[in-house]
Design a protein around this motif. Structure first.
Motif, PDB file in Angstrom:
ATOM      1  N   LEU A 274       0.824  -1.207   0.000  1.00 43.38           N
ATOM      2  CA  LEU A 274       0.000   0.000   0.000  1.00 43.38           C
ATOM      3  C   LEU A 274       0.863   1.264   0.000  1.00 43.38           C
ATOM      4  CD1 LEU A 274      -2.793  -1.096   2.501  1.00 43.38           C
ATOM      5  CD2 LEU A 274      -3.006  -0.804   0.023  1.00 43.38           C
ATOM      6  N   ARG A 275       2.085   1.142   0.511  1.00 46.94           N
ATOM      7  CA  ARG A 275       3.014   2.281   0.477  1.00 46.94           C
ATOM      8  C   ARG A 275       3.756   2.353  -0.856  1.00 46.94           C
ATOM      9  NH1 ARG A 275       4.582   0.129   5.484  1.00 46.94           N
ATOM     10  NH2 ARG A 275       6.541  -0.564   4.532  1.00 46.94           N
ATOM     11  N   GLU A 276       4.256   1.211  -1.326  1.00 51.07           N
ATOM     12  CA  GLU A 276       5.177   1.206  -2.459  1.00 51.07           C
ATOM     13  C   GLU A 276       4.514   1.188  -3.834  1.00 51.07           C
ATOM     14  OE1 GLU A 276       8.430   1.652  -2.143  1.00 51.07           O
ATOM     15  OE2 GLU A 276       8.052   1.860   0.009  1.00 51.07           O
ATOM     16  N   VAL A 277       3.411   0.468  -3.965  1.00 49.59           N
ATOM     17  CA  VAL A 277       2.780   0.367  -5.285  1.00 49.59           C
ATOM     18  C   VAL A 277       2.383   1.735  -5.840  1.00 49.59           C
ATOM     19  CG1 VAL A 277       0.761  -0.503  -6.547  1.00 49.59           C
ATOM     20  CG2 VAL A 277       2.056  -2.040  -5.048  1.00 49.59           C
ATOM     21  N   PRO A 278       1.752   2.623  -5.060  1.00 52.85           N
ATOM     22  CA  PRO A 278       1.429   3.951  -5.600  1.00 52.85           C
ATOM     23  C   PRO A 278       2.655   4.761  -6.001  1.00 52.85           C
ATOM     24  CG  PRO A 278       0.089   3.480  -3.667  1.00 52.85           C
ATOM     25  CD  PRO A 278       1.159   2.422  -3.723  1.00 52.85           C
ATOM     26  N   LYS A 279       3.796   4.471  -5.376  1.00 54.04           N
ATOM     27  CA  LYS A 279       5.029   5.183  -5.729  1.00 54.04           C
ATOM     28  C   LYS A 279       5.559   4.728  -7.083  1.00 54.04           C
ATOM     29  CE  LYS A 279       6.700   5.679  -0.942  1.00 54.04           C
ATOM     30  NZ  LYS A 279       7.803   5.299  -0.001  1.00 54.04           N
ATOM     31  N   HIS A 280       5.497   3.430  -7.347  1.00 54.11           N
ATOM     32  CA  HIS A 280       6.096   2.863  -8.559  1.00 54.11           C
ATOM     33  C   HIS A 280       5.122   2.757  -9.722  1.00 54.11           C
ATOM     34  CE1 HIS A 280       9.912   1.727  -6.604  1.00 54.11           C
ATOM     35  NE2 HIS A 280       9.174   1.475  -5.529  1.00 54.11           N
ATOM     36  N   LEU A 281       3.817   2.828  -9.456  1.00 52.67           N
ATOM     37  CA  LEU A 281       2.771   2.796 -10.478  1.00 52.67           C
ATOM     38  C   LEU A 281       2.970   1.672 -11.504  1.00 52.67           C
ATOM     39  CD1 LEU A 281       2.282   6.611 -11.110  1.00 52.67           C
ATOM     40  CD2 LEU A 281       0.834   5.068  -9.770  1.00 52.67           C
ATOM     41  N   PRO A 282       2.930   0.427 -11.068  1.00 51.90           N
ATOM     42  CA  PRO A 282       3.038  -0.687 -12.025  1.00 51.90           C
ATOM     43  C   PRO A 282       1.765  -0.807 -12.851  1.00 51.90           C
ATOM     44  CG  PRO A 282       2.456  -1.508  -9.855  1.00 51.90           C
ATOM     45  CD  PRO A 282       2.736  -0.033  -9.686  1.00 51.90           C
ATOM     46  N   ASP A 283       1.847  -1.554 -13.938  1.00 54.29           N
ATOM     47  CA  ASP A 283       0.663  -1.839 -14.752  1.00 54.29           C
ATOM     48  C   ASP A 283      -0.090  -3.038 -14.179  1.00 54.29           C
ATOM     49  OD1 ASP A 283       1.268   0.086 -16.916  1.00 54.29           O
ATOM     50  OD2 ASP A 283       2.997  -1.229 -17.235  1.00 54.29           O
ATOM     51  N   VAL A 284       0.684  -4.020 -13.694  1.00 58.60           N
ATOM     52  CA  VAL A 284       0.111  -5.273 -13.211  1.00 58.60           C
ATOM     53  C   VAL A 284       0.735  -5.636 -11.865  1.00 58.60           C
ATOM     54  CG1 VAL A 284      -0.238  -7.741 -13.697  1.00 58.60           C
ATOM     55  CG2 VAL A 284      -0.212  -6.090 -15.588  1.00 58.60           C
ATOM     56  N   VAL A 285      -0.075  -6.152 -10.951  1.00 56.27           N
ATOM     57  CA  VAL A 285       0.418  -6.624  -9.657  1.00 56.27           C
ATOM     58  C   VAL A 285       0.122  -8.117  -9.518  1.00 56.27           C
ATOM     59  CG1 VAL A 285       0.220  -6.453  -7.148  1.00 56.27           C
ATOM     60  CG2 VAL A 285       0.035  -4.393  -8.556  1.00 56.27           C
TER      61      VAL A 285
ATOM     62  N   CYS B 193      -5.985  -5.927   0.584  1.00 54.83           N
ATOM     63  CA  CYS B 193      -4.989  -5.078  -0.073  1.00 54.83           C
ATOM     64  C   CYS B 193      -5.430  -4.754  -1.500  1.00 54.83           C
ATOM     65  CB  CYS B 193      -3.634  -5.790  -0.083  1.00 54.83           C
ATOM     66  SG  CYS B 193      -2.283  -4.799  -0.776  1.00 54.83           S
ATOM     67  N   THR B 194      -5.962  -5.743  -2.196  1.00 53.07           N
ATOM     68  CA  THR B 194      -6.457  -5.541  -3.560  1.00 53.07           C
ATOM     69  C   THR B 194      -7.566  -4.498  -3.580  1.00 53.07           C
ATOM     70  OG1 THR B 194      -5.883  -7.772  -4.297  1.00 53.07           O
ATOM     71  CG2 THR B 194      -7.662  -6.667  -5.480  1.00 53.07           C
ATOM     72  N   ALA B 195      -8.515  -4.632  -2.656  1.00 52.76           N
ATOM     73  CA  ALA B 195      -9.629  -3.683  -2.605  1.00 52.76           C
ATOM     74  C   ALA B 195      -9.135  -2.251  -2.367  1.00 52.76           C
ATOM     75  CB  ALA B 195     -10.609  -4.100  -1.508  1.00 52.76           C
ATOM     76  N   ARG B 196      -8.158  -2.101  -1.484  1.00 50.32           N
ATOM     77  CA  ARG B 196      -7.647  -0.758  -1.172  1.00 50.32           C
ATOM     78  C   ARG B 196      -6.839  -0.177  -2.340  1.00 50.32           C
ATOM     79  NH1 ARG B 196      -5.853  -0.614   5.241  1.00 50.32           N
ATOM     80  NH2 ARG B 196      -7.658  -1.763   6.050  1.00 50.32           N
ATOM     81  N   LEU B 197      -6.046  -1.023  -2.975  1.00 50.43           N
ATOM     82  CA  LEU B 197      -5.263  -0.545  -4.124  1.00 50.43           C
ATOM     83  C   LEU B 197      -6.178  -0.145  -5.277  1.00 50.43           C
ATOM     84  CD1 LEU B 197      -2.207  -2.991  -4.194  1.00 50.43           C
ATOM     85  CD2 LEU B 197      -2.172  -0.542  -3.699  1.00 50.43           C
ATOM     86  N   LYS B 198      -7.231  -0.938  -5.515  1.00 48.66           N
ATOM     87  CA  LYS B 198      -8.146  -0.632  -6.613  1.00 48.66           C
ATOM     88  C   LYS B 198      -8.913   0.664  -6.346  1.00 48.66           C
ATOM     89  CE  LYS B 198      -9.285  -2.640  -9.795  1.00 48.66           C
ATOM     90  NZ  LYS B 198      -8.871  -2.509 -11.225  1.00 48.66           N
ATOM     91  N   LYS B 199      -9.183   0.927  -5.072  1.00 48.03           N
ATOM     92  CA  LYS B 199      -9.865   2.176  -4.736  1.00 48.03           C
ATOM     93  C   LYS B 199      -8.957   3.370  -5.016  1.00 48.03           C
ATOM     94  CE  LYS B 199     -12.428   4.450  -1.008  1.00 48.03           C
ATOM     95  NZ  LYS B 199     -12.918   4.349   0.389  1.00 48.03           N
ATOM     96  N   ALA B 200      -7.674   3.218  -4.717  1.00 46.30           N
ATOM     97  CA  ALA B 200      -6.717   4.305  -4.934  1.00 46.30           C
ATOM     98  C   ALA B 200      -6.274   4.398  -6.390  1.00 46.30           C
ATOM     99  CB  ALA B 200      -5.494   4.107  -4.038  1.00 46.30           C
ATOM    100  N   LEU B 201      -6.147   3.231  -7.037  1.00 46.44           N
ATOM    101  CA  LEU B 201      -5.661   3.165  -8.421  1.00 46.44           C
ATOM    102  C   LEU B 201      -6.624   2.293  -9.237  1.00 46.44           C
ATOM    103  CD1 LEU B 201      -1.929   2.427  -7.489  1.00 46.44           C
ATOM    104  CD2 LEU B 201      -2.840   4.639  -8.247  1.00 46.44           C
ATOM    105  N   PRO B 202      -7.739   2.835  -9.673  1.00 45.81           N
ATOM    106  CA  PRO B 202      -8.789   2.038 -10.335  1.00 45.81           C
ATOM    107  C   PRO B 202      -8.323   1.275 -11.570  1.00 45.81           C
ATOM    108  CG  PRO B 202      -9.618   4.210  -9.744  1.00 45.81           C
ATOM    109  CD  PRO B 202      -8.134   4.250  -9.522  1.00 45.81           C
ATOM    110  N   HIS B 203      -7.331   1.789 -12.279  1.00 42.99           N
ATOM    111  CA  HIS B 203      -6.896   1.141 -13.516  1.00 42.99           C
ATOM    112  C   HIS B 203      -5.813   0.075 -13.278  1.00 42.99           C
ATOM    113  CE1 HIS B 203      -9.327   3.897 -15.775  1.00 42.99           C
ATOM    114  NE2 HIS B 203      -8.697   4.935 -15.256  1.00 42.99           N
TER     115      HIS B 203
END
Length: 207
Positions: A40-51, A65-75
């Motif tokens: 939740l800290r690192e993924v928004p920093k690196h902005l990957p296409d796929v996790v 974690c998936t639900a929270r990431l999708k809320k922050a980064l819908p695509h």
């Protein structure tokens, strides 16, 4: 270049997944996290296409974690990676916004293919997993009623989506833009009360 992030608490598996990604010259591992909190800290920093996301993580689960990431980064495209095959975990992961589901026993080629498929707008699920998911999503009366709310254009796009076509392929076939396809899909998701392409296709098939 497809940017990939890995979330896996087992060090050996995490390194193996990173190695799988690096076997393809068009994929790049931009970060590897051991916990959901780190992701939740690192993924928004690196902005990957796929996790590639493990379901069973210490403390916060991969599903949450998936639900929270999708809320922050819908695509963001998230593929669950796990040893579990039960329908309950699979359906919860997909409802949280995951676009696919892979078993850890999958080989490196299958991981690379799944990442590519997700990036192209596909739904990376094995036949066995798909059968389990369809069974878990069986709500025929509700699904049928929701499908009736779709316009002819929305239903046509959903039919092509169910055939495995990516947004660009659908746009080319219908003679409209990618942006228009995305606009229609947002309305489809709202009407079907789903959060991902995978759920939309499954609800379409069961209806």
């Amino acid at each position: 270049m497809i940017r990939v992030a890995i979330v896996e608490d087992n060090k050996i598996m995490r390194e193996s997944l990173a190695d799988y990604v690096q076997t393809d010259s068009e994929l790049s591992c931009v970060c590897a996290c051991a916990t959901a909190e780190e992701a939740l800290r690192e993924v928004p920093k690196h902005l990957p296409d796929v996790v590639l996301m493990d379901i069973h993580l210490p403390n916060l689960s991969g599903i949450e974690c998936t639900a929270r990431l999708k809320k922050a980064l819908p695509h963001l495209l998230i593929i669950m990676v796990t040893i579990y095959e039960d329908a309950d975990r699979i359906s919860k992961a997909l409802r949280a916004g995951a676009c696919g589901y892979l078993l850890k026993r999958s080989n490196p080629d299958q991981f690379v293919a799944a990442i590519r498929e997700a990036r192209l707008g596909g739904v990376p699920l094995t036949r066995e997993i798909a059968q389990r998911v369809i069974g878990a999503f069986r709500e025929p009366v509700v699904a049928s009623a929701q499908l009736e709310t779709l316009s002819p254009r929305e239903r046509g796009i959903l039919e092509l989506l169910a055939q495995g076509l990516a947004n660009k392929e659908i746009a080319d076939r219908l003679g409209i833009s990618d942006g228009t396809i995305r606009w229609h899909l947002r309305h489809v998701y709202n009407k079907l009360q789903v959060r991902s392409r995978t759920e939309a296709v499954l609800k379409f098939r069961q209806g």
